[in-house]
Design an enzyme around this catalytic site. Sequence first.
Site, PDB file in Angstrom:
ATOM      1  N   TYR A  67     -45.265 -40.694 -55.963  1.00  0.00           N
ATOM      2  CA  TYR A  67     -45.857 -40.255 -57.233  1.00  0.00           C
ATOM      3  C   TYR A  67     -46.385 -41.404 -58.085  1.00  0.00           C
ATOM      4  O   TYR A  67     -47.499 -41.311 -58.634  1.00  0.00           O
ATOM      5  CB  TYR A  67     -44.857 -39.401 -58.015  1.00  0.00           C
ATOM      6  CG  TYR A  67     -44.824 -37.966 -57.542  1.00  0.00           C
ATOM      7  CD1 TYR A  67     -45.734 -37.032 -58.033  1.00  0.00           C
ATOM      8  CD2 TYR A  67     -43.911 -37.537 -56.582  1.00  0.00           C
ATOM      9  CE1 TYR A  67     -45.729 -35.721 -57.587  1.00  0.00           C
ATOM     10  CE2 TYR A  67     -43.898 -36.232 -56.129  1.00  0.00           C
ATOM     11  CZ  TYR A  67     -44.810 -35.321 -56.630  1.00  0.00           C
ATOM     12  OH  TYR A  67     -44.810 -34.022 -56.177  1.00  0.00           O
ATOM     13  N   GLU A 109     -39.087 -30.315 -55.986  1.00  0.00           N
ATOM     14  CA  GLU A 109     -39.124 -30.602 -54.554  1.00  0.00           C
ATOM     15  C   GLU A 109     -37.767 -31.026 -54.020  1.00  0.00           C
ATOM     16  O   GLU A 109     -37.436 -30.724 -52.859  1.00  0.00           O
ATOM     17  CB  GLU A 109     -40.205 -31.644 -54.277  1.00  0.00           C
ATOM     18  CG  GLU A 109     -41.619 -31.052 -54.447  1.00  0.00           C
ATOM     19  CD  GLU A 109     -42.684 -32.070 -54.781  1.00  0.00           C
ATOM     20  OE1 GLU A 109     -42.485 -33.277 -54.489  1.00  0.00           O
ATOM     21  OE2 GLU A 109     -43.725 -31.679 -55.363  1.00  0.00           O
ATOM     22  N   TYR A 162     -45.542 -20.479 -44.078  1.00  0.00           N
ATOM     23  CA  TYR A 162     -46.200 -21.338 -43.101  1.00  0.00           C
ATOM     24  C   TYR A 162     -45.302 -22.503 -42.707  1.00  0.00           C
ATOM     25  O   TYR A 162     -44.253 -22.744 -43.320  1.00  0.00           O
ATOM     26  CB  TYR A 162     -47.518 -21.886 -43.675  1.00  0.00           C
ATOM     27  CG  TYR A 162     -47.348 -22.608 -44.998  1.00  0.00           C
ATOM     28  CD1 TYR A 162     -46.905 -23.931 -45.068  1.00  0.00           C
ATOM     29  CD2 TYR A 162     -47.625 -21.959 -46.210  1.00  0.00           C
ATOM     30  CE1 TYR A 162     -46.743 -24.580 -46.276  1.00  0.00           C
ATOM     31  CE2 TYR A 162     -47.459 -22.594 -47.419  1.00  0.00           C
ATOM     32  CZ  TYR A 162     -47.027 -23.903 -47.457  1.00  0.00           C
ATOM     33  OH  TYR A 162     -46.845 -24.532 -48.659  1.00  0.00           O
ATOM     34  N   TYR A 180     -49.978 -24.199 -40.896  1.00  0.00           N
ATOM     35  CA  TYR A 180     -50.385 -22.967 -40.230  1.00  0.00           C
ATOM     36  C   TYR A 180     -49.402 -21.853 -40.575  1.00  0.00           C
ATOM     37  O   TYR A 180     -48.186 -22.038 -40.494  1.00  0.00           O
ATOM     38  CB  TYR A 180     -50.424 -23.154 -38.712  1.00  0.00           C
ATOM     39  CG  TYR A 180     -51.489 -24.136 -38.252  1.00  0.00           C
ATOM     40  CD1 TYR A 180     -52.844 -23.817 -38.350  1.00  0.00           C
ATOM     41  CD2 TYR A 180     -51.140 -25.374 -37.732  1.00  0.00           C
ATOM     42  CE1 TYR A 180     -53.822 -24.708 -37.936  1.00  0.00           C
ATOM     43  CE2 TYR A 180     -52.108 -26.280 -37.304  1.00  0.00           C
ATOM     44  CZ  TYR A 180     -53.456 -25.940 -37.416  1.00  0.00           C
ATOM     45  OH  TYR A 180     -54.420 -26.835 -37.009  1.00  0.00           O
ATOM     46  N   GLY A 249     -61.262 -12.912 -40.987  1.00  0.00           N
ATOM     47  CA  GLY A 249     -61.158 -13.900 -39.923  1.00  0.00           C
ATOM     48  C   GLY A 249     -59.732 -14.295 -39.614  1.00  0.00           C
ATOM     49  O   GLY A 249     -58.846 -13.453 -39.460  1.00  0.00           O
ATOM     50  N   VAL A 250     -59.478 -15.622 -39.570  1.00  0.00           N
ATOM     51  CA  VAL A 250     -58.149 -16.126 -39.237  1.00  0.00           C
ATOM     52  C   VAL A 250     -57.156 -15.906 -40.372  1.00  0.00           C
ATOM     53  O   VAL A 250     -55.960 -16.150 -40.210  1.00  0.00           O
ATOM     54  CB  VAL A 250     -58.239 -17.621 -38.849  1.00  0.00           C
ATOM     55  CG1 VAL A 250     -58.453 -18.505 -40.086  1.00  0.00           C
ATOM     56  CG2 VAL A 250     -57.004 -18.066 -38.061  1.00  0.00           C
ATOM     57  N   THR A 253     -53.486 -14.217 -40.032  1.00  0.00           N
ATOM     58  CA  THR A 253     -52.207 -14.756 -39.534  1.00  0.00           C
ATOM     59  C   THR A 253     -51.002 -14.448 -40.422  1.00  0.00           C
ATOM     60  O   THR A 253     -50.004 -13.912 -39.919  1.00  0.00           O
ATOM     61  CB  THR A 253     -52.321 -16.257 -39.236  1.00  0.00           C
ATOM     62  OG1 THR A 253     -52.864 -16.947 -40.368  1.00  0.00           O
ATOM     63  CG2 THR A 253     -53.227 -16.491 -38.040  1.00  0.00           C
ATOM     64  N   PHE A 370     -54.524 -19.168 -50.235  1.00  0.00           N
ATOM     65  CA  PHE A 370     -55.610 -20.061 -49.856  1.00  0.00           C
ATOM     66  C   PHE A 370     -55.170 -20.884 -48.655  1.00  0.00           C
ATOM     67  O   PHE A 370     -54.054 -21.399 -48.622  1.00  0.00           O
ATOM     68  CB  PHE A 370     -55.943 -21.027 -50.999  1.00  0.00           C
ATOM     69  CG  PHE A 370     -56.859 -20.458 -52.038  1.00  0.00           C
ATOM     70  CD1 PHE A 370     -58.235 -20.549 -51.901  1.00  0.00           C
ATOM     71  CD2 PHE A 370     -56.347 -19.843 -53.172  1.00  0.00           C
ATOM     72  CE1 PHE A 370     -59.081 -20.036 -52.859  1.00  0.00           C
ATOM     73  CE2 PHE A 370     -57.183 -19.335 -54.144  1.00  0.00           C
ATOM     74  CZ  PHE A 370     -58.552 -19.423 -53.991  1.00  0.00           C
ATOM     75  N   PHE A 371     -56.047 -21.015 -47.667  1.00  0.00           N
ATOM     76  CA  PHE A 371     -55.813 -21.982 -46.607  1.00  0.00           C
ATOM     77  C   PHE A 371     -56.390 -23.318 -47.104  1.00  0.00           C
ATOM     78  O   PHE A 371     -57.551 -23.384 -47.484  1.00  0.00           O
ATOM     79  CB  PHE A 371     -56.502 -21.563 -45.306  1.00  0.00           C
ATOM     80  CG  PHE A 371     -55.800 -20.446 -44.583  1.00  0.00           C
ATOM     81  CD1 PHE A 371     -54.506 -20.070 -44.914  1.00  0.00           C
ATOM     82  CD2 PHE A 371     -56.441 -19.765 -43.563  1.00  0.00           C
ATOM     83  CE1 PHE A 371     -53.850 -19.049 -44.236  1.00  0.00           C
ATOM     84  CE2 PHE A 371     -55.802 -18.729 -42.879  1.00  0.00           C
ATOM     85  CZ  PHE A 371     -54.508 -18.376 -43.221  1.00  0.00           C
TER      86      PHE A 371
END
Length: 379
Positions: A67, A109, A162, A180, A249-250, A253, A370-371
Amino acid sequence: MKKLFENHPELKNVFNMTHQITGHQPKALANAVYAAAANIEDMSAIMPALERIGQKHRSLQIKPEQYPIVGENLLGAIKEVLGDAATDEIIDAWADAYEVISDVFIRMENRLYKTAETQPGGWAGFKDFIIDRKVEESEVITSFYLKPKDGKELPQYIPGQYITVKIDIEKEKYTHLRQYSLSDRPGNDYYRISVKREDPKSEELPPGVVSTDLHELFNEGDILPISAPAGDFYLDMNSNTPVVLICGGVGITPLMSMLNTIIEKQPDRKVYFIHAVMNGKVQAFKDYIKQVAAKEPNVEAYSIYSHPTEEDKKNKAFDKEGFITLEWMKEILPNNDSQFYFCGPEPFMKVVNRALLDWGVPKENIRYEFFGSFGDLED
């Protein structure tokens, strides 16, 4: 970002460099920092966005010591842009704001790291998985069934989440990280990802380095290091409200994970599955979706082809030619009283989002993923 990578090239091991070329990631960083600074007194309004970023950071294994590096280069960029207007007072204010923002992310985190490591079957960092099966789903999408090399149990995840895959590519100096969606339900003895081969879109944008290598070079028995599942886009399992899954589309997934979970865990929950693609050649899971809709009384499935082939037309393989519209959704859905989940290319998502808002769907019932870098569907 250019100076950041010049001063600290080791960060190329973390950042997706294609997103630097397109400008998506620098824009996302600037928007996030600006939003946080604007809400510095009370960040509750933007906590969902911060949680989304924190989840991605945990999945990518961003560390607290990184950071200050980003902050130093960010302040340098602000000075450069503002020029003579960059007084000490202004720079000090931005430095104070960035310190507050960094502290929020680091604490968030740390909590996510602890959860990922201490949950049953959990782990820290990246863990080696074996490609147990490799299955072609369409001309451009291939599924990889991944099992832990050490044979231990897999931690649970929420349908829609993911993983991050780490790949070292021959002749490439830096490690590549890609996220992914998990494309099957939790509770199996494997994780499944379904990867689209990204062909070059222009001379400036090369083919997808990682996706191409996964398709062409990685085979059953090979090793892929991955981080534990993450993400804030997931199915609400505490509700029995009807669900509408809309994918382009993809983008199918994460919604496949949701669909398979509903079939397994909520067989009485109504689900409408809408998949928009170019044609049948590139439509992943086409036959599987048809079988599910025929077998499961709670599932209705629809396909939209923007450019159907003659074979598609002959076989009546789709329900609508062209693009998704609000008028068409009103024809197939009884009402707007559902939870809507959607994912796909950004222009597609903007159309879907606008249609749902125009239909009066409450924002709390509209959920999307969002990808890549997070964008804005209403800009």
